[in-house]
Scaffold this active site. Structure first.
Site, short mmCIF file in Angstrom:
data_model
loop_
_atom_site.label_atom_id
_atom_site.label_comp_id
_atom_site.label_asym_id
_atom_site.label_seq_id
_atom_site.Cartn_x
_atom_site.Cartn_y
_atom_site.Cartn_z
N ASP A 67 -15.24 10.80 8.35
CA ASP A 67 -14.21 9.82 8.02
C ASP A 67 -12.84 10.48 8.14
O ASP A 67 -12.71 11.71 8.00
CB ASP A 67 -14.40 9.27 6.61
CG ASP A 67 -13.69 7.93 6.41
OD1 ASP A 67 -14.34 6.88 6.57
OD2 ASP A 67 -12.47 7.93 6.14
N ARG B 77 0.81 -1.22 0.00
CA ARG B 77 0.00 0.00 0.00
C ARG B 77 0.84 1.27 0.00
O ARG B 77 0.39 2.31 -0.49
CB ARG B 77 -0.95 0.00 1.20
CG ARG B 77 -2.03 -1.07 1.10
CD ARG B 77 -3.13 -0.83 2.11
NE ARG B 77 -4.17 -1.84 2.00
CZ ARG B 77 -5.27 -1.86 2.73
NH1 ARG B 77 -5.47 -0.91 3.64
NH2 ARG B 77 -6.17 -2.81 2.58
#
Length: 306
Positions: free
Chosen positions: A141, A32
């Protein structure tokens, strides 16, 4: 990536996002964060660690954290929490708030918006029962990138196929090229804000219903306990908290207790809840005409200012 560099990244991510990575997750970090290295013209993860230690590039720091967070979501995910909202939580909250005629709902870790928009669709279908009410839906978020997507309300064909009934697609979406955009009236019902659950969130105010699903699983026990205790502080005395199927408050906080009737539902310890109200009727989406935004606004409106 050396062991020292990996340990630094594990500590860095835990401090900034609560993500607790085990030693077996080295491959995940490499896969990632490799693209982040290329994005910022860094030779390898070692160079990325050096740059993070320098602490001079806020965009890089944000990209690292967002790359490691999981944003898996889809419309009406796991279905049961939404059936529970329609049949139990909403009618009971309406009975308790009949005098105020206002409800506040928070979707923590809202990702790209499918969860709050699923609730907004259900509320819009129940608009006749909510005439004269103010309903606030706040979606938060950690990732500003996913919040921008949520605000746009634009989804791929694959995304609208996941959990969304075809009747709801026809009623609430319009096709834009190869994508689908959720209606403006639904987009206006949700207020999206960036928020890190590790940081104070009492400024959001108090909520009748909080959805915080499938995020605590990434935290260690002390972090879970801390977040749950602060969620309790943001929950009305007779409010309802919904967690993911693999999450619980047991052994983590004494401020919240499992609801004895509904799995995944939690209430304030010692809360005296009202008797169960009559469920809202299950509407046939195919039989309900598409309500224009002007018709929906008087019945329900999003209040941005808190």
């Amino acid at each position: 990536m050396t062991d020292v560099e990996f340990d630094f990244l594990r500590a860095y991510l835990k401090t900034r996002s609560g993500l607790a990575l085990s030693g077996e997750k080295r491959y995940l970090v490499e896969s990632r964060l490799g693209p982040i290295c290329r994005r910022f013209n860094l030779a390898d993860l070692g160079a990325l660690v050096t740059a993070l230690k320098g602490g001079r590039d806020l965009a890089m720091e944000r990209a690292v954290v967002e790359a490691m967070t999981t944003n898996e979501t889809f419309f009406f995910r796991d279905r049961t929490p939404f059936d529970l909202f329609r049949d139990v939580l909403l009618p009971e909250a309406m009975a308790r708030r009949a005098a105020q005629r206002r409800l506040r709902i928070w979707c923590a870790a809202a990702s790209t918006g499918q969860e709050p928009y699923s609730l907004a669709m259900m509320l819009q279908d129940a608009a006749p029962r909510l005439s004269g009410w103010t309903v606030d839906i706040i979606g938060t978020d950690l990732s500003t990138e996913v919040l921008e997507k949520a605000k746009a309300g634009l989804y791929s064909h694959f995304e609208v196929q996941r959990g969304l009934p075809v009747q709801s697609l026809i009623k609430h979406f319009e096709q834009v090229g190869e994508q689908w955009r959720i209606s403006a009236s639904l987009r206006q019902m949700v207020d999206y804000r960036p928020l890190n659950l590790l940081q104070p969130f009492d400024s959001l105010g108090t909520f009748d219903i909080i959805y915080c699903r499938n995020v605590l699983i990434y935290f260690d026990a002390p972090t879970k306990g801390d977040v749950l205790a602060r969620l309790s502080n943001s929950l009305a005395a007779d409010g309802a908290l919904l967690l993911g199927a693999a999450e619980t408050v047991i052994g983590l906080t004494e401020k919240l207790v499992p609801n004895t009737k509904h799995r995944g539902l939690y209430n304030q310890a010692g809360a005296a809840l009202a008797p169960q109200a009559r469920p809202l009727p299950v509407l046939n989406p195919a039989a309900v005409a598409i309500a224009p935004a002007a018709a929906v606004a008087p019945a329900m409106r999003r209040v941005v200012g808190l």
